[in-house]
Design an enzyme around this catalytic site. Structure first.
Site, PDB file in Angstrom:
ATOM      1  N   ASN A  12       0.660  -1.467   0.101  1.00 28.28           N
ATOM      2  CA  ASN A  12      -0.314  -0.287  -0.180  1.00 28.28           C
ATOM      3  C   ASN A  12       0.913   1.011   0.003  1.00 28.28           C
ATOM      4  O   ASN A  12       0.843   2.372   0.671  1.00 28.28           O
ATOM      5  CB  ASN A  12      -0.634   0.005   1.487  1.00 28.28           C
ATOM      6  CG  ASN A  12      -2.205   0.960   0.932  1.00 28.28           C
ATOM      7  OD1 ASN A  12      -2.425   1.696   2.086  1.00 28.28           O
ATOM      8  ND2 ASN A  12      -2.652   1.390   0.257  1.00 28.28           N
ATOM      9  N   ASP A 125       4.880  -4.596  -9.729  1.00 26.87           N
ATOM     10  CA  ASP A 125       5.620  -3.839  -8.993  1.00 26.87           C
ATOM     11  C   ASP A 125       7.318  -2.890  -9.183  1.00 26.87           C
ATOM     12  O   ASP A 125       7.169  -3.063  -9.287  1.00 26.87           O
ATOM     13  CB  ASP A 125       5.620  -4.953  -7.907  1.00 26.87           C
ATOM     14  CG  ASP A 125       5.843  -4.199  -6.759  1.00 26.87           C
ATOM     15  OD1 ASP A 125       6.185  -3.169  -6.321  1.00 26.87           O
ATOM     16  OD2 ASP A 125       5.887  -5.221  -5.210  1.00 26.87           O
TER      17      ASP A 125
END
Length: 161
Positions: A12, A125
């Site tokens: 997050n 990512d």
């Protein structure tokens, strides 16, 4: 009645806060401010309480998006108040569906890129790479947000009917 969406990635601090910021801007542009609530979380709590990654913040600001964010971990109890849980990759999708207390809750979990018909499954990512990875993630999020906004708008119109 407010439609609630939570974007979820690993920690997050990169992908999900970026998706949250972009989609919040899209709903505001569409005049859905009071009808759609947008937030984000991580599957893990490693970064709880921390701001978004500075590279995420830089990319968001460079493209005129808001960047205020504090990381938190997704909790299974949230399913009851959420309408849609958006996973940023297949690993998140599987983890979230395992956390879901009911089959109805598991059905709320969707991949972000499923809203972009030309896309693959995962938003990669960017954490271990350079700034260009964050720019690529922003592009993927913006593209998928168009389809997601259409789906949310359709759902809201169905609620009003």
């Amino acid at each position: 009645m407010t439609y609630r969406i939570c974007f979820v990635c690993t920690g997050n601090i990169c992908r999900s806060p970026m998706a949250e910021s972009v989609f919040r801007a899209r709903t505001a542009e569409a005049g859905l401010d009071g009808l759609v609530e947008v937030d984000s979380a991580g599957t893990g709590g490693w970064h709880e309480g921390e701001p978004a990654d500075p590279r995420t913040v830089a990319v968001l600001r460079a493209h005129d998006y808001g960047s205020a964010h504090v990381a938190r971990q997704f909790q299974p109890s949230w399913f009851s108040r959420l309408d849609l849980v958006i996973a940023l990759d297949l690993g998140h999708l599987k983890a979230l569906r395992r956390l879901a207390p009911t089959e109805q809750d598991a059905a709320k979990v969707r991949l972000l890129r499923s809203y972009d018909p030309a896309a693959g499954d995962d938003v990669p990512d960017p954490y271990y790479g350079g700034g260009e990875g964050f720019e690529e993630v922003l592009e993927m999020v913006e593209t998928a947000s168009t389809g997601l906004l259409a789906a949310v708008r359709e759902h809201l119109e169905g609620r009003a009917a």
